[in-house]
Design a protein around this motif. Sequence first.
Motif, PDB file in Angstrom:
ATOM      1  N   CYS A  43       0.732  -1.212  -0.117  1.00  0.00           N
ATOM      2  CA  CYS A  43      -0.061  -0.030  -0.111  1.00  0.00           C
ATOM      3  C   CYS A  43       0.893   1.252  -0.047  1.00  0.00           C
ATOM      4  O   CYS A  43       1.755   1.435   0.833  1.00  0.00           O
ATOM      5  N   ASN A  44       0.636   2.012  -1.021  1.00  0.00           N
ATOM      6  CA  ASN A  44       1.551   3.451  -1.107  1.00  0.00           C
ATOM      7  C   ASN A  44       0.406   4.474  -0.686  1.00  0.00           C
ATOM      8  O   ASN A  44      -0.941   4.409  -1.154  1.00  0.00           O
ATOM      9  N   PHE A  45       0.855   5.591   0.165  1.00  0.00           N
ATOM     10  CA  PHE A  45      -0.009   6.666   0.292  1.00  0.00           C
ATOM     11  C   PHE A  45       0.551   7.968  -0.122  1.00  0.00           C
ATOM     12  O   PHE A  45       1.864   8.254  -0.308  1.00  0.00           O
ATOM     13  N   SER A  46      -0.605   8.663  -0.241  1.00  0.00           N
ATOM     14  CA  SER A  46      -0.108  10.244  -1.072  1.00  0.00           C
ATOM     15  C   SER A  46       0.505  11.158   0.090  1.00  0.00           C
ATOM     16  O   SER A  46       1.059  12.184  -0.231  1.00  0.00           O
ATOM     17  N   ASP A  47       0.329  10.849   1.246  1.00  0.00           N
ATOM     18  CA  ASP A  47       0.775  11.504   2.375  1.00  0.00           C
ATOM     19  C   ASP A  47       1.161  10.616   3.778  1.00  0.00           C
ATOM     20  O   ASP A  47       1.012   9.577   3.704  1.00  0.00           O
ATOM     21  N   ILE A  48       1.792  11.406   4.643  1.00  0.00           N
ATOM     22  CA  ILE A  48       2.445  10.562   5.774  1.00  0.00           C
ATOM     23  C   ILE A  48       0.926  10.273   6.547  1.00  0.00           C
ATOM     24  O   ILE A  48      -0.040  10.778   6.544  1.00  0.00           O
ATOM     25  N   VAL A  49       1.221   9.010   7.056  1.00  0.00           N
ATOM     26  CA  VAL A  49       0.139   8.595   7.887  1.00  0.00           C
ATOM     27  C   VAL A  49       0.624   8.176   9.295  1.00  0.00           C
ATOM     28  O   VAL A  49       1.686   7.740   9.587  1.00  0.00           O
ATOM     29  N   SER A  50      -0.452   7.891  10.059  1.00  0.00           N
ATOM     30  CA  SER A  50      -0.107   7.742  11.713  1.00  0.00           C
ATOM     31  C   SER A  50      -0.128   6.186  11.928  1.00  0.00           C
ATOM     32  O   SER A  50       0.213   5.546  12.832  1.00  0.00           O
ATOM     33  N   SER A  51      -1.108   5.409  11.181  1.00  0.00           N
ATOM     34  CA  SER A  51      -1.269   4.092  11.423  1.00  0.00           C
ATOM     35  C   SER A  51      -1.920   3.412  10.076  1.00  0.00           C
ATOM     36  O   SER A  51      -2.578   4.303   9.356  1.00  0.00           O
ATOM     37  N   VAL A  52      -1.852   1.988  10.171  1.00  0.00           N
ATOM     38  CA  VAL A  52      -2.484   1.361   8.920  1.00  0.00           C
ATOM     39  C   VAL A  52      -3.004  -0.008   9.445  1.00  0.00           C
ATOM     40  O   VAL A  52      -2.428  -0.491  10.433  1.00  0.00           O
ATOM     41  N   GLN A  53      -3.991  -0.261   8.749  1.00  0.00           N
ATOM     42  CA  GLN A  53      -4.947  -1.402   9.081  1.00  0.00           C
ATOM     43  C   GLN A  53      -5.225  -2.235   7.791  1.00  0.00           C
ATOM     44  O   GLN A  53      -5.476  -1.790   6.912  1.00  0.00           O
ATOM     45  N   TRP A  54      -4.587  -3.502   8.014  1.00  0.00           N
ATOM     46  CA  TRP A  54      -4.884  -4.358   6.893  1.00  0.00           C
ATOM     47  C   TRP A  54      -6.269  -5.291   7.114  1.00  0.00           C
ATOM     48  O   TRP A  54      -6.352  -5.771   8.363  1.00  0.00           O
ATOM     49  N   PHE A  55      -7.121  -5.517   6.201  1.00  0.00           N
ATOM     50  CA  PHE A  55      -8.297  -6.510   6.163  1.00  0.00           C
ATOM     51  C   PHE A  55      -8.136  -7.309   5.181  1.00  0.00           C
ATOM     52  O   PHE A  55      -7.777  -7.248   3.991  1.00  0.00           O
ATOM     53  N   GLN A  56      -8.856  -8.415   5.534  1.00  0.00           N
ATOM     54  CA  GLN A  56      -9.492  -9.516   4.463  1.00  0.00           C
ATOM     55  C   GLN A  56     -10.927  -9.595   4.301  1.00  0.00           C
ATOM     56  O   GLN A  56     -11.427  -9.373   5.338  1.00  0.00           O
ATOM     57  N   GLN A  57     -11.227  -9.567   3.097  1.00  0.00           N
ATOM     58  CA  GLN A  57     -12.546  -9.606   2.920  1.00  0.00           C
ATOM     59  C   GLN A  57     -13.036 -10.796   2.728  1.00  0.00           C
ATOM     60  O   GLN A  57     -12.623 -11.643   1.360  1.00  0.00           O
ATOM     61  N   ASN A  58     -14.113 -11.506   3.287  1.00  0.00           N
ATOM     62  CA  ASN A  58     -14.527 -12.785   3.195  1.00  0.00           C
ATOM     63  C   ASN A  58     -15.565 -12.940   1.942  1.00  0.00           C
ATOM     64  O   ASN A  58     -16.036 -11.760   1.484  1.00  0.00           O
ATOM     65  N   PRO A  59     -15.746 -14.245   1.461  1.00  0.00           N
ATOM     66  CA  PRO A  59     -16.858 -14.168   0.425  1.00  0.00           C
ATOM     67  C   PRO A  59     -18.242 -13.508   0.640  1.00  0.00           C
ATOM     68  O   PRO A  59     -18.772 -12.983  -0.271  1.00  0.00           O
TER      69      PRO A  59
END
Length: 110
Positions: A43-59
């Motif tokens: 994941c690339n961001f256009s600005d500085i971020v303070s935190s990131v969360q990753w998700f998995q989307q189920n069916p």
Amino acid sequence: MKRKWGILLGLLCIQICWVRGVKVEQSPSVLSLQEGANSTLWCNFSDIVSSVQWFQQNPEGSLISLVFIASGTKQNEKLSSTVNSKERYSTLHITASQLEDAATYLCAAE
């Protein structure tokens, strides 16, 4: 109940990113692997971020929170995530992928 909060917080985070105008670009857009192979999502961001969360989307379309990370690296048996605020990116590394790992993955930043 705990899972519902994770979904709500994830959606809130996605909305905050949109309001702040942070552009989030994920890559690769499609990934094909053999069972047992390792993979890395970016994941690339256009600005500085303070935190990131990753998700998995189920069916069924529900979001499952995989990892929340503010800085550095977070790792468990199968997943490893890194965030580099200065360079404006995050990675999600999946070790020894299995059939159940086939899904849509999303990142959200704040």
